[in-house]
Design an enzyme around this catalytic site. Structure first.
Site, PDB file in Angstrom:
ATOM      1  N   CYS A  91      -1.771 -11.829  -0.739  1.00  0.00           N
ATOM      2  CA  CYS A  91      -1.767 -10.708   0.135  1.00  0.00           C
ATOM      3  C   CYS A  91      -0.758 -10.650   1.091  1.00  0.00           C
ATOM      4  O   CYS A  91      -0.666 -11.482   1.709  1.00  0.00           O
ATOM      5  CB  CYS A  91      -3.190 -10.411   0.645  1.00  0.00           C
ATOM      6  SG  CYS A  91      -3.309  -8.852   1.404  1.00  0.00           S
ATOM      7  N   HIS A 133      -6.821  -4.604  -6.189  1.00  0.00           N
ATOM      8  CA  HIS A 133      -6.687  -5.316  -5.032  1.00  0.00           C
ATOM      9  C   HIS A 133      -6.331  -4.034  -3.954  1.00  0.00           C
ATOM     10  O   HIS A 133      -6.712  -4.034  -3.008  1.00  0.00           O
ATOM     11  CB  HIS A 133      -5.600  -6.247  -5.340  1.00  0.00           C
ATOM     12  CG  HIS A 133      -5.232  -7.097  -4.151  1.00  0.00           C
ATOM     13  ND1 HIS A 133      -5.594  -8.186  -3.910  1.00  0.00           N
ATOM     14  CD2 HIS A 133      -4.569  -6.387  -3.110  1.00  0.00           C
ATOM     15  CE1 HIS A 133      -4.817  -8.537  -2.466  1.00  0.00           C
ATOM     16  NE2 HIS A 133      -4.279  -7.489  -2.149  1.00  0.00           N
ATOM     17  N   GLU A 134      -5.302  -3.296  -4.511  1.00  0.00           N
ATOM     18  CA  GLU A 134      -5.180  -2.279  -3.564  1.00  0.00           C
ATOM     19  C   GLU A 134      -5.878  -1.254  -3.177  1.00  0.00           C
ATOM     20  O   GLU A 134      -6.160  -0.858  -1.995  1.00  0.00           O
ATOM     21  CB  GLU A 134      -3.541  -1.788  -4.006  1.00  0.00           C
ATOM     22  CG  GLU A 134      -2.576  -2.510  -4.261  1.00  0.00           C
ATOM     23  CD  GLU A 134      -2.068  -3.485  -3.205  1.00  0.00           C
ATOM     24  OE1 GLU A 134      -2.468  -3.047  -1.927  1.00  0.00           O
ATOM     25  OE2 GLU A 134      -1.718  -4.521  -3.491  1.00  0.00           O
ATOM     26  N   HIS A 137      -8.140  -2.546  -0.493  1.00  0.00           N
ATOM     27  CA  HIS A 137      -7.540  -2.209   0.600  1.00  0.00           C
ATOM     28  C   HIS A 137      -8.023  -0.973   1.220  1.00  0.00           C
ATOM     29  O   HIS A 137      -8.144  -0.683   2.539  1.00  0.00           O
ATOM     30  CB  HIS A 137      -6.137  -2.434   0.683  1.00  0.00           C
ATOM     31  CG  HIS A 137      -5.529  -3.740   0.900  1.00  0.00           C
ATOM     32  ND1 HIS A 137      -5.603  -4.259   2.030  1.00  0.00           N
ATOM     33  CD2 HIS A 137      -4.699  -4.457   0.151  1.00  0.00           C
ATOM     34  CE1 HIS A 137      -4.977  -5.592   1.795  1.00  0.00           C
ATOM     35  NE2 HIS A 137      -4.700  -5.703   0.891  1.00  0.00           N
TER      36      HIS A 137
END
EC number: 3.5.1.88
Length: 170
Positions: A91, A133-134, A137
């Site tokens: 990351c 993953h994004e 966030h």
């Protein structure tokens, strides 16, 4: 276009849930361009707005890193997912650290593109992992939230030292 400052873990902003984008306009598109510049500068394949201090639901992705397959996801929503997979993820907000994270093998995601049009992607492999993953966030979740508390604490301590070194160097 400009390179934005990447927010480093354990910054509190990375743990916040982002607000939906209300309007796709020229200002947002300039910000998206800046996100891509930042992502390429740091040799990333994905970047979420909170990683540059903006708590909006915007993601940029370019798995190949060659600027020919840029993907923008505004207000993304995973519609379907299946299968199990996982790779060692890194990351931009946690440089130098990686961990194996369990993910879905395939995802179907709905979002707006940079023109404000609805798009749907059916993704697998690295693209599916990057999307998950994004989106994490955008929901205030980092890859370290998927690992043991002990490993997370070690990474947090190392990142706090790194942040102090960066501050002293300024």
């Amino acid at each position: 276009m400009s390179v934005l400052e990447v927010v480093l873990y354990p910054d509190e902003g990375l743990a916040k849930v982002c607000e939906p984008v209300a309007q796709v306009d020229d200002e947002l598109n300039q910000f998206i361009d800046d996100m891509f510049d930042t992502m390429y500068e740091h040799e990333g394949i994905g970047l979420a707005a909170p990683q540059v201090g903006v708590l909006k639901r915007v993601i940029t992705i370019d798995i190949e890193g060659d600027k020919t397959n840029q993907v923008v996801l505004i207000n993304p929503e995973i519609l379907e997912s299946c299968g199990e997979t996982g790779i060692e993820e890194g990351c931009l907000s946690i440089p130098g650290h990686r961990a194996l994270v369990p993910r879905k093998e395939k995802v179907k995601v709905k979002a707006l593109n940079r023109k404000g049009e609805e798009v749907i992607y059916e993704a697998d492999g690295l693209f599916a992992i990057c999307i998950q993953h994004e989106i994490d966030h955008l929901n205030g979740v980092l890859f370290v939230d998927h690992i043991s508390a002990l490993k997370r604490q070690r990474i947090k301590e190392k990142m706090q030292k790194l942040k102090k070194q960066i501050e002293r160097a300024k």
